[in-house]
Design a protein around this motif. Structure first.
Motif, PDB file in Angstrom:
ATOM      1  N   ARG A 165      38.855  45.123  13.370  1.00 42.39           N
ATOM      2  CA  ARG A 165      37.536  44.506  13.465  1.00 42.39           C
ATOM      3  C   ARG A 165      36.718  45.066  12.316  1.00 42.39           C
ATOM      4  NH1 ARG A 165      34.889  47.791  18.630  1.00 42.39           N
ATOM      5  NH2 ARG A 165      35.083  49.877  17.724  1.00 42.39           N
ATOM      6  N   LYS A 166      35.504  44.583  12.162  1.00 42.31           N
ATOM      7  CA  LYS A 166      34.652  45.072  11.091  1.00 42.31           C
ATOM      8  C   LYS A 166      34.197  46.496  11.394  1.00 42.31           C
ATOM      9  CE  LYS A 166      32.973  40.516   9.673  1.00 42.31           C
ATOM     10  NZ  LYS A 166      31.800  39.647   9.457  1.00 42.31           N
ATOM     11  N   GLY A 167      34.354  47.367  10.423  1.00 40.49           N
ATOM     12  CA  GLY A 167      33.959  48.759  10.613  1.00 40.49           C
ATOM     13  C   GLY A 167      34.692  49.668   9.652  1.00 40.49           C
ATOM     14  N   GLN A 168      34.416  50.944   9.748  1.00 38.26           N
ATOM     15  CA  GLN A 168      35.015  51.922   8.850  1.00 38.26           C
ATOM     16  C   GLN A 168      35.888  52.935   9.576  1.00 38.26           C
ATOM     17  OE1 GLN A 168      31.335  53.316   6.980  1.00 38.26           O
ATOM     18  NE2 GLN A 168      31.823  52.132   5.141  1.00 38.26           N
ATOM     19  N   GLY A 169      36.073  52.761  10.871  1.00 39.39           N
ATOM     20  CA  GLY A 169      36.915  53.671  11.631  1.00 39.39           C
ATOM     21  C   GLY A 169      38.386  53.363  11.437  1.00 39.39           C
ATOM     22  N   PRO A 170      39.281  54.187  12.012  1.00 43.61           N
ATOM     23  CA  PRO A 170      40.716  53.944  11.903  1.00 43.61           C
ATOM     24  C   PRO A 170      41.073  52.557  12.436  1.00 43.61           C
ATOM     25  CG  PRO A 170      40.297  56.122  12.791  1.00 43.61           C
ATOM     26  CD  PRO A 170      38.977  55.410  12.765  1.00 43.61           C
ATOM     27  N   GLY A 171      41.819  51.787  11.641  1.00 41.36           N
ATOM     28  CA  GLY A 171      42.230  50.461  12.058  1.00 41.36           C
ATOM     29  C   GLY A 171      41.163  49.407  11.922  1.00 41.36           C
ATOM     30  N   GLU A 172      40.013  49.761  11.340  1.00 36.59           N
ATOM     31  CA  GLU A 172      38.943  48.788  11.134  1.00 36.59           C
ATOM     32  C   GLU A 172      38.877  48.407   9.658  1.00 36.59           C
ATOM     33  OE1 GLU A 172      35.935  50.179  14.750  1.00 36.59           O
ATOM     34  OE2 GLU A 172      35.509  50.785  12.675  1.00 36.59           O
ATOM     35  N   PHE A 173      38.206  47.275   9.377  1.00 33.92           N
ATOM     36  CA  PHE A 173      38.179  46.737   8.022  1.00 33.92           C
ATOM     37  C   PHE A 173      36.754  46.501   7.544  1.00 33.92           C
ATOM     38  CE2 PHE A 173      41.897  44.602  10.158  1.00 33.92           C
ATOM     39  CZ  PHE A 173      42.867  45.437   9.643  1.00 33.92           C
ATOM     40  N   VAL A 174      36.575  46.650   6.243  1.00 26.49           N
ATOM     41  CA  VAL A 174      35.340  46.243   5.592  1.00 26.49           C
ATOM     42  C   VAL A 174      35.587  44.964   4.794  1.00 26.49           C
ATOM     43  CG1 VAL A 174      33.629  46.832   3.835  1.00 26.49           C
ATOM     44  CG2 VAL A 174      34.346  48.541   5.508  1.00 26.49           C
ATOM     45  N   ASP A 175      36.654  44.969   4.019  1.00 21.99           N
ATOM     46  CA  ASP A 175      36.970  43.788   3.205  1.00 21.99           C
ATOM     47  C   ASP A 175      38.484  43.644   3.075  1.00 21.99           C
ATOM     48  OD1 ASP A 175      36.648  41.542   1.611  1.00 21.99           O
ATOM     49  OD2 ASP A 175      36.413  42.691  -0.235  1.00 21.99           O
ATOM     50  N   ALA A 176      39.178  43.533   4.215  1.00 25.52           N
ATOM     51  CA  ALA A 176      40.624  43.311   4.189  1.00 25.52           C
ATOM     52  C   ALA A 176      40.892  41.969   3.520  1.00 25.52           C
ATOM     53  CB  ALA A 176      41.181  43.321   5.607  1.00 25.52           C
ATOM     54  N   ASN A 177      41.822  41.947   2.568  1.00 27.04           N
ATOM     55  CA  ASN A 177      41.997  40.729   1.777  1.00 27.04           C
ATOM     56  C   ASN A 177      43.449  40.327   1.570  1.00 27.04           C
ATOM     57  OD1 ASN A 177      42.651  42.866   0.104  1.00 27.04           O
ATOM     58  ND2 ASN A 177      41.732  41.969  -1.719  1.00 27.04           N
ATOM     59  N   GLY A 178      44.375  40.838   2.389  1.00 23.21           N
ATOM     60  CA  GLY A 178      45.769  40.457   2.216  1.00 23.21           C
ATOM     61  C   GLY A 178      46.652  41.000   3.317  1.00 23.21           C
ATOM     62  N   LEU A 179      47.922  40.655   3.243  1.00 21.12           N
ATOM     63  CA  LEU A 179      48.863  41.024   4.301  1.00 21.12           C
ATOM     64  C   LEU A 179      50.271  41.084   3.733  1.00 21.12           C
ATOM     65  CD1 LEU A 179      49.171  41.553   7.350  1.00 21.12           C
ATOM     66  CD2 LEU A 179      49.368  39.087   7.680  1.00 21.12           C
ATOM     67  N   ARG A 193      37.478  47.850  -0.205  1.00 20.13           N
ATOM     68  CA  ARG A 193      36.141  48.430  -0.037  1.00 20.13           C
ATOM     69  C   ARG A 193      36.178  49.658   0.871  1.00 20.13           C
ATOM     70  NH1 ARG A 193      32.077  45.660  -2.370  1.00 20.13           N
ATOM     71  NH2 ARG A 193      32.433  43.462  -2.876  1.00 20.13           N
ATOM     72  N   ASN A 194      37.123  49.717   1.767  1.00 20.82           N
ATOM     73  CA  ASN A 194      37.304  50.915   2.575  1.00 20.82           C
ATOM     74  C   ASN A 194      38.164  51.945   1.849  1.00 20.82           C
ATOM     75  OD1 ASN A 194      35.944  51.338   4.968  1.00 20.82           O
ATOM     76  ND2 ASN A 194      37.293  50.045   6.186  1.00 20.82           N
ATOM     77  N   GLY A 195      38.747  51.532   0.713  1.00 17.65           N
ATOM     78  CA  GLY A 195      39.545  52.446  -0.091  1.00 17.65           C
ATOM     79  C   GLY A 195      40.828  52.896   0.577  1.00 17.65           C
ATOM     80  N   ARG A 196      41.514  51.967   1.271  1.00 18.20           N
ATOM     81  CA  ARG A 196      42.738  52.377   1.950  1.00 18.20           C
ATOM     82  C   ARG A 196      43.649  51.185   2.221  1.00 18.20           C
ATOM     83  NH1 ARG A 196      39.297  54.001   7.268  1.00 18.20           N
ATOM     84  NH2 ARG A 196      39.020  51.914   8.180  1.00 18.20           N
ATOM     85  N   MET A 197      44.895  51.517   2.517  1.00 16.33           N
ATOM     86  CA  MET A 197      45.893  50.560   2.970  1.00 16.33           C
ATOM     87  C   MET A 197      46.234  50.933   4.403  1.00 16.33           C
ATOM     88  SD  MET A 197      47.975  47.960   2.040  1.00 16.33           S
ATOM     89  CE  MET A 197      48.236  48.057   0.256  1.00 16.33           C
ATOM     90  N   SER A 198      46.013  50.025   5.343  1.00 19.17           N
ATOM     91  CA  SER A 198      46.251  50.311   6.761  1.00 19.17           C
ATOM     92  C   SER A 198      47.520  49.623   7.234  1.00 19.17           C
ATOM     93  CB  SER A 198      45.065  49.829   7.609  1.00 19.17           C
ATOM     94  OG  SER A 198      43.890  50.544   7.273  1.00 19.17           O
TER      95      SER A 198
END
Length: 232
Positions: A118-132, A146-151
Motif C-alpha cells: 500500500r502507499k507508505g514508507q514502511g516494510p512492504g509499502e510503496f511510494v512509487d513502485a513502477n515495475g514487477l 522513490r523509497n530507494g529500495r527493491m522489495s
C-alpha cells in the motif's frame, strides 16, 4: 545436396484484459506455392533454396479464454494504472497497480488471491513502485525508486525482504529484467546521451556497468576510466 528453407514465424501476445490463445490457423502457403532456386557453388555443391510466397499471411482466430476486470468494478479487479504483469508457473498471475500502489495476485481462473503493499514508507509499502519481476523461486520483485529500495514478496504470504536500491529514474515504467535467476539487468542513461547496461546481483549490489554499443561512436574504444557515472 544442401537445402535451405525459410520458415515464417508469428508472435503470439497476451494481454491482461483478455488472456487468449490463437486457434483455427489457416497456415502459410504450402510447399507447392514456394519458388525453388537451384545453383551450384564453386565447390560443386548444389544449393537448393526454397522461397515462400510473400503475398500470403497466416489467418488467425482470437479465442478469449479469460477476462479479468470490469469497467465499473470496485474490487481488486478494478485496475487503474498497471505497470507490471507476470505469470507464475502454476498459472496464477500478479499485477502491479501503480496508482493504488498495490501488488495483486490472481488465480488461473482470474479469482483474486491476495493483495500486498500500500502507499507508505514502511516494510512492504510503496511510494512509487513502477515495475514487477519474477525470480526462479516464484517470488515477486518490485522496484520502488522513490523509497530507494527493491522489495520482494511471496505471492501468498506477502512481504519477505527488501534491499537498498538507488535509481534516478522516477515516474518511468521499470525496464529492468531478471536474467538467469541471479542477475538483474537495468538500462540507464548517464551524462549526455550515453546509455549503460547496469548489472546487479540479487542483493541489488552493482556488479558491472557496460556501455551499450549503439551509443559509442564508430571506432571509439571503451575506456572504463573516462565513463561518467559508470562502475567497471
Amino acid at each position: 545436396m544442401k537445402e535451405i528453407r525459410t520458415i515464417p514465424l508469428t508472435e503470439i501476445s497476451a494481454t491482461l484484459v483478455a488472456l487468449a490463445t490463437l486457434a483455427g490457423c489457416a497456415g502459410p502457403a504450402s510447399d507447392s506455392d514456394w519458388t525453388t532456386v537451384r545453383d551450384t557453388l564453386p565447390s560443386g555443391t548444389v544449393r537448393v533454396t526454397n522461397v515462400p510466397r510473400t503475398d500470403v499471411s497466416p489467418t488467425w482466430t482470437l479465442v478469449e479464454e479469460l477476462r479479468v476486470g470490469t469497467v465499473e468494478g470496485a474490487g481488486p479487479d478494478a485496475f487503474a494504472y498497471l505497470r507490471g504483469l507476470v505469470v507464475l508457473e502454476d498459472g496464477r498471475f500478479a499485477v502491479l497497480d501503480s496508482q493504488a500502489q498495490e501488488l495483486r495476485v490472481f488465480g488461473p481462473d482470474g479469482a483474486h488471491v491476495a493483495t500486498h503493499g500500500r502507499k507508505g514508507q514502511g516494510p512492504g509499502e510503496f511510494v512509487d513502485a513502477n515495475g514487477l519481476m519474477l525470480d526462479h523461486d516464484g517470488r515477486l520483485w518490485v522496484p520502488d525508486t522513490r523509497n530507494g529500495r527493491m522489495s520482494i514478496f511471496d505471492p501468498e504470504e506477502g512481504f519477505v525482504e527488501s534491499f537498498p536500491f538507488a535509481d534516478a529514474s522516477f515516474n518511468a515504467t521499470w525496464n529492468g529484467a531478471m536474467v538467469e535467476g541471479n542477475r538483474i539487468y537495468r538500462p540507464s542513461r548517464v551524462s549526455g546521451n550515453r546509455r549503460l547496461l547496469r548489472v546487479y546481483d540479487l542483493n541489488m549490489r552493482l556488479t558491472d556497468s557496460l556501455p551499450l554499443p549503439s551509443d559509442r561512436p564508430e571506432g571509439e574504444e571503451f575506456d572504463p576510466e573516462s565513463q561518467p557515472g559508470a562502475f567497471y
